[in-house]
Design a protein around this motif. Structure first.
Motif, PDB file in Angstrom:
ATOM      1  N   GLY A   3      -2.881 -26.206 -19.720  1.00 38.12           N
ATOM      2  CA  GLY A   3      -3.997 -27.055 -20.031  1.00 38.12           C
ATOM      3  C   GLY A   3      -3.469 -28.271 -20.691  1.00 38.12           C
ATOM      4  N   ILE A   4      -3.948 -29.316 -20.291  1.00 41.01           N
ATOM      5  CA  ILE A   4      -3.711 -30.524 -21.051  1.00 41.01           C
ATOM      6  C   ILE A   4      -4.241 -30.317 -22.454  1.00 41.01           C
ATOM      7  N   ALA A   5      -3.473 -30.702 -23.438  1.00 39.36           N
ATOM      8  CA  ALA A   5      -3.923 -30.480 -24.813  1.00 39.36           C
ATOM      9  C   ALA A   5      -5.135 -31.331 -25.111  1.00 39.36           C
ATOM     10  N   HIS A   6      -5.943 -30.843 -26.015  1.00 38.38           N
ATOM     11  CA  HIS A   6      -7.105 -31.613 -26.433  1.00 38.38           C
ATOM     12  C   HIS A   6      -6.647 -32.965 -26.980  1.00 38.38           C
ATOM     13  N   THR A   7      -7.397 -34.007 -26.659  1.00 36.36           N
ATOM     14  CA  THR A   7      -7.083 -35.325 -27.158  1.00 36.36           C
ATOM     15  C   THR A   7      -7.209 -35.332 -28.678  1.00 36.36           C
ATOM     16  N   PRO A   8      -6.170 -35.806 -29.396  1.00 44.80           N
ATOM     17  CA  PRO A   8      -6.259 -35.813 -30.870  1.00 44.80           C
ATOM     18  C   PRO A   8      -7.438 -36.644 -31.337  1.00 44.80           C
ATOM     19  N   ARG A   9      -8.085 -36.183 -32.371  1.00 42.55           N
ATOM     20  CA  ARG A   9      -9.193 -36.943 -32.933  1.00 42.55           C
ATOM     21  C   ARG A   9      -8.670 -38.169 -33.665  1.00 42.55           C
ATOM     22  N   LEU A  10      -9.364 -39.259 -33.513  1.00 42.74           N
ATOM     23  CA  LEU A  10      -9.007 -40.484 -34.194  1.00 42.74           C
ATOM     24  C   LEU A  10      -9.621 -40.492 -35.589  1.00 42.74           C
ATOM     25  N   PRO A  11      -9.035 -41.270 -36.509  1.00 41.10           N
ATOM     26  CA  PRO A  11      -9.620 -41.355 -37.849  1.00 41.10           C
ATOM     27  C   PRO A  11     -11.031 -41.914 -37.779  1.00 41.10           C
ATOM     28  N   LEU A  65     -10.291 -35.869 -18.618  1.00 38.43           N
ATOM     29  CA  LEU A  65     -11.714 -35.549 -18.746  1.00 38.43           C
ATOM     30  C   LEU A  65     -12.121 -34.447 -17.781  1.00 38.43           C
ATOM     31  N   LEU A  66     -11.712 -34.557 -16.520  1.00 35.95           N
ATOM     32  CA  LEU A  66     -12.114 -33.558 -15.531  1.00 35.95           C
ATOM     33  C   LEU A  66     -11.492 -32.196 -15.821  1.00 35.95           C
ATOM     34  N   ILE A  67     -10.264 -32.178 -16.273  1.00 41.60           N
ATOM     35  CA  ILE A  67      -9.632 -30.901 -16.606  1.00 41.60           C
ATOM     36  C   ILE A  67     -10.369 -30.236 -17.759  1.00 41.60           C
ATOM     37  N   GLN A 122      -2.553 -31.019  -9.686  1.00 38.31           N
ATOM     38  CA  GLN A 122      -1.203 -30.892 -10.215  1.00 38.31           C
ATOM     39  C   GLN A 122      -1.211 -30.778 -11.733  1.00 38.31           C
ATOM     40  N   SER A 123      -2.021 -31.603 -12.391  1.00 39.98           N
ATOM     41  CA  SER A 123      -2.107 -31.551 -13.848  1.00 39.98           C
ATOM     42  C   SER A 123      -2.688 -30.223 -14.312  1.00 39.98           C
ATOM     43  N   TYR A 124      -3.684 -29.730 -13.584  1.00 43.96           N
ATOM     44  CA  TYR A 124      -4.295 -28.455 -13.953  1.00 43.96           C
ATOM     45  C   TYR A 124      -3.276 -27.319 -13.827  1.00 43.96           C
ATOM     46  N   ARG A 125      -2.534 -27.325 -12.733  1.00 41.18           N
ATOM     47  CA  ARG A 125      -1.534 -26.274 -12.533  1.00 41.18           C
ATOM     48  C   ARG A 125      -0.439 -26.332 -13.586  1.00 41.18           C
ATOM     49  N   ASN A 126      -0.070 -27.522 -14.006  1.00 44.12           N
ATOM     50  CA  ASN A 126       1.003 -27.677 -14.979  1.00 44.12           C
ATOM     51  C   ASN A 126       0.570 -27.340 -16.396  1.00 44.12           C
ATOM     52  N   SER A 127      -0.714 -27.191 -16.598  1.00 44.56           N
ATOM     53  CA  SER A 127      -1.198 -26.947 -17.947  1.00 44.56           C
ATOM     54  C   SER A 127      -1.907 -25.608 -18.022  1.00 44.56           C
ATOM     55  N   HIS A 128      -3.212 -25.594 -17.830  1.00 41.91           N
ATOM     56  CA  HIS A 128      -3.983 -24.350 -17.915  1.00 41.91           C
ATOM     57  C   HIS A 128      -3.561 -23.356 -16.842  1.00 41.91           C
ATOM     58  N   GLY A 129      -3.211 -23.842 -15.670  1.00 41.03           N
ATOM     59  CA  GLY A 129      -2.841 -22.949 -14.577  1.00 41.03           C
ATOM     60  C   GLY A 129      -1.657 -22.073 -14.901  1.00 41.03           C
ATOM     61  N   ARG A 130      -0.685 -22.628 -15.621  1.00 41.23           N
ATOM     62  CA  ARG A 130       0.499 -21.837 -15.977  1.00 41.23           C
ATOM     63  C   ARG A 130       0.149 -20.694 -16.914  1.00 41.23           C
TER      64      ARG A 130
END
Length: 203
Positions: A3-11, A65-67, A122-130
């Protein structure tokens, strides 16, 4: 079926959970309705009733966003959530998920993106898919250790077979199939390679 990591929260001001839900819901709706290639940040913002800037503060680009929208329908975000003691329970989880018509349409869009928006798959497989693939392999290994599969069974091949079966079911069977019928479908396939379920046991 990580999974792509959650986007860090901004201050600054904390996120509004309602806004997050609206954005992810809009993104998932548009993905299902139009496909990844025909979905844009602008469309998501309009559907969610927010500005483009609001979306971009949460997600760096459309792929992220879509992931996250796809992942929002899963209930397995905890580190130990994807740990099935055996094939039986893994298939129950798969069948329950695949018995939801909306999930099925979403998966068809995800896999169909290989042509019109390949970076999504590809991004999904490289992140959450693994992560999910590792959990699947572990469940297969436990079942083999319990004697439900022959000790010389190639688990990589079995895993590929099961994932191919998911694709076949998504493209061939009606979206109204019950969870019981879907599980029976997977069980019938596994039995052809010698799978013999035993009594329930602990991991």
């Amino acid at each position: 079926m990580t999974g792509i990591a959650h986007t860090p929260r901004l201050p600054g001001r904390p996120r509004s959970q309602e806004v997050d839900v609206a954005i992810l819901g809009a993104a998932l709706d548009l993905l299902i309705e139009r496909g990844a290639g025909n979905t844009s940040i602008e469309q998501v913002a309009l559907r969610a009733g927010v500005t483009r800037a609001t979306v971009y503060r949460r997600f760096p680009d459309k792929t992220a966003l879509l992931i996250q929208a796809i992942e929002s329908v899963h209930q397995d975000h905890a580190p130990d959530a994807l740990e099935w003691p055996d094939i039986e329970q893994m298939l129950e989880h798969w069948a329950a998920y695949l018995s939801n018509p909306r999930n099925r349409r979403m998966l068809r869009r995800l896999y169909g993106a290989v042509d019109d928006y390949p970076e999504l798959l590809q991004s999904y497989r490289n992140s959450h898919g693994r992560r999910r693939a590792a959990a699947e392999h572990a469940a297969l290994r436990r079942s083999r250790d319990h004697g439900e599969l022959s000790q010389d069974t190639d688990l990589d091949i079995v895993q590929q077979l099961l994932n191919g079966a998911v694709m076949h079911h998504l493209g061939t069977y009606p979206d109204t199939e019950s969870a019981d019928a879907i599980k029976a479908y997977f069980m019938a396939i596994l039995q052809q390679i010698g799978y013999q379920p035993t009594a329930p046991h602990l991991a």
